[in-house]
Design an enzyme around this catalytic site. Structure first.
Site, PDB file in Angstrom:
ATOM      1  N   GLY A  10       0.847  -1.192   0.000  1.00  0.00           N
ATOM      2  CA  GLY A  10       0.000   0.000   0.000  1.00  0.00           C
ATOM      3  C   GLY A  10       0.880   1.238   0.000  1.00  0.00           C
ATOM      4  O   GLY A  10       1.920   1.257   0.654  1.00  0.00           O
ATOM      5  N   ASP A 127       0.449   2.030   9.008  1.00  0.00           N
ATOM      6  CA  ASP A 127      -0.056   1.288  10.168  1.00  0.00           C
ATOM      7  C   ASP A 127       0.924   1.271  11.347  1.00  0.00           C
ATOM      8  O   ASP A 127       0.531   0.909  12.458  1.00  0.00           O
ATOM      9  CB  ASP A 127      -0.365  -0.163   9.773  1.00  0.00           C
ATOM     10  CG  ASP A 127      -1.480  -0.245   8.749  1.00  0.00           C
ATOM     11  OD1 ASP A 127      -2.264   0.707   8.649  1.00  0.00           O
ATOM     12  OD2 ASP A 127      -1.553  -1.260   8.033  1.00  0.00           O
ATOM     13  N   HIS A 271      -8.923   5.369   2.230  1.00  0.00           N
ATOM     14  CA  HIS A 271      -7.646   5.757   1.614  1.00  0.00           C
ATOM     15  C   HIS A 271      -7.319   7.237   1.750  1.00  0.00           C
ATOM     16  O   HIS A 271      -6.211   7.647   1.398  1.00  0.00           O
ATOM     17  CB  HIS A 271      -7.625   5.305   0.151  1.00  0.00           C
ATOM     18  CG  HIS A 271      -7.604   3.812   0.037  1.00  0.00           C
ATOM     19  ND1 HIS A 271      -8.753   3.057   0.089  1.00  0.00           N
ATOM     20  CD2 HIS A 271      -6.574   2.940  -0.045  1.00  0.00           C
ATOM     21  CE1 HIS A 271      -8.429   1.782   0.006  1.00  0.00           C
ATOM     22  NE2 HIS A 271      -7.119   1.680  -0.067  1.00  0.00           N
TER      23      HIS A 271
HETATM   24  O1  F6P Z   1      -1.116   0.084   4.089  1.00  0.00           O
HETATM   25  C1  F6P Z   1      -1.713  -0.839   4.982  1.00  0.00           C
HETATM   26  C2  F6P Z   1      -3.160  -0.668   4.914  1.00  0.00           C
HETATM   27  O2  F6P Z   1      -3.333   0.684   5.125  1.00  0.00           O
HETATM   28  C3  F6P Z   1      -4.054  -1.442   5.887  1.00  0.00           C
HETATM   29  O3  F6P Z   1      -4.295  -0.821   7.106  1.00  0.00           O
HETATM   30  C4  F6P Z   1      -5.330  -1.578   5.082  1.00  0.00           C
HETATM   31  O4  F6P Z   1      -6.100  -2.662   5.506  1.00  0.00           O
HETATM   32  C5  F6P Z   1      -4.806  -1.773   3.716  1.00  0.00           C
HETATM   33  O5  F6P Z   1      -3.634  -1.034   3.632  1.00  0.00           O
HETATM   34  C6  F6P Z   1      -5.742  -1.401   2.590  1.00  0.00           C
HETATM   35  O6  F6P Z   1      -5.071  -1.649   1.408  1.00  0.00           O
HETATM   36  P1  F6P Z   1      -5.654  -1.577  -0.062  1.00  0.00           P
HETATM   37  O7  F6P Z   1      -5.127  -0.301  -0.631  1.00  0.00           O
HETATM   38  O8  F6P Z   1      -5.081  -2.748  -0.757  1.00  0.00           O
HETATM   39  O9  F6P Z   1      -7.137  -1.553   0.037  1.00  0.00           O
END
Ligand code: F6P
Length: 341
Positions: A10, A127, A271
């Site tokens: 991420g 995180d 996000h």
């Molecule tokens: O970067 C880690 C995180 O922020 C987690 O807390 C969260 O569950 C995940 O990414 C969400 O990721 P994606 O962008 O794949 O939905």
């Protein structure tokens, strides 16, 4: 020396600040050449590269996201994936690789190191759940964004005498919920490490209404009720086997409405926490990680990761960071509990 750089998993505010620092010091002090790999491990796996020199890193310090792109491609799960990466790095003349990522990306970096590749890791995740480093960059930005959201939720909750729930990220670790909930004065903070008792949450909510304030609950996406289950978006898994979370905030709102008779609403930050410009703290931390990562390449400190310990940047074995997650210790959660209800 030709050095490859990639960002995986991420995205996270501060990634560009790391890339800039690596390239600036690498070119000007050590005379290195750089190759940017696109989209995480997909880059070395498929030979997807981009130019990465002083010109490419100009002006990117305050920019969120990553100029290299990112993905959750997992070469360990792809048949012959590691061998393809080795072949591609060899044919591109790459001597060393800097992998910037969280537990998954750095887990692959650990595997590659064991196979003899010259890799240095840089920890990243909003995180803050990576071991061996006190903080990861991106966390401070995510907490700042979530705190501002909670501040805003307070005033509208009080106007309407409602329960307002703020759902933040954090699959297994509740650092964002803990810090933003404390900073924003949430009345209840719920984290994955401590399964919650719904009756107790109802009690805290009611006591808050008695004090003529409206309750604000900050909940991590991975939090779950005692004897309950994780709430997921759907049944799909990503390449590293993670479920898609989100939904626990909405579930809690419905439970609290029916048990207290007060209206409840949920805001899912999603996000928004990962986007946009990094805070000054994250820019400085990311820059120091970048400067120290390229110094680790210069020293041939393969299989290490740069880490923040106290105020110092140190080198730790990659395995120390990826062996287990850094979760919220009970004593830290107890500090927050003093303000519940
Ligand atoms: O970067 C880690 C995180 O922020 C987690 O807390 C969260 O569950 C995940 O990414 C969400 O990721 P994606 O962008 O794949 O939905």
């Amino acid at each position: 020396m030709r050095v490859g750089v990639l960002t995986g998993g991420g995205d996270c505010p501060g990634l560009n600040a790391v890339i800039r620092a690596v390239v600036r010091r690498g070119v000007t002090e050590y005379g290195y050449e750089f190759v940017g790999f696109r989209d995480g491990w997909k880059g070395p796996l498929e030979g997807l590269t981009m130019e990465l020199g002083i010109a490419e890193v100009r002006g990117i310090l305050p920019r969120g996201g990553t100029i290299l792109g990112s993905s959750r491609t997992n070469p360990v799960k792809i048949d012959g994936g590691i061998a393809r990466i080795k072949d591609n790095l060899a044919s591109l003349g790459i001597d060393a690789l800097i992998a910037i990522g969280g537990e998954d990306t750095l887990g692959v970096a650990t595997t590659l190191t064991a196979q003899g590749l010259q890799v240095v890791g840089v920890p990243k995740t909003i995180d803050n759940d990576l071991n061996a480093t006190d903080y990861t960059f991106g966390f401070d930005t995510a907490v700042t964004i979530a705190t501002e959201a909670i501040d805003r939720l307070h005033t509208t909750a009080e106007s309407h005498h409602r329960i307002l729930i703020c759902e933040v990220m954090g699959r297994h670790a509740g650092w964002i919920a803990l810090h933003s909930g404390m900073a924003g004065g949430a009345n209840v903070i719920l984290i994955p490490e401590v399964p919650f008792d719904l009756d107790q949450v109802v009690g805290w909510v009611e006591s808050r209404f008695k004090a003529t304030y409206a309750p604000i609950i900050c909940i991590a996406e991975g939090a779950l009720p005692k004897d309950g289950q994780l709430v997921t978006k759907d049944a799909t898994l990503d390449a590293f086997g993670h479920v898609k979370l989100s939904g626990i905030g909405e579930w809690l709102a419905q439970e609290l409405e029916s048990r207290t008779g007060h209206e409840a609403r949920t805001t899912v930050l999603g996000h928004i926490q990962r986007g946009g410009t990094p805070t000054a703290f994250d820019r400085v931390l990311a820059t120091r990680f970048g400067l120290n990562a390229i110094a680790a390449v210069k020293d041939g400190a393969w299989g290490t990761m740069v880490a923040l310990q106290g105020t110092d940047i140190v080198r730790v074995p990659l395995q120390d960071a990826t062996r287990s997650l850094k979760t919220v210790p009970p004593a830290r959660y107890e500090e927050a509990c003093a303000f519940f209800g």
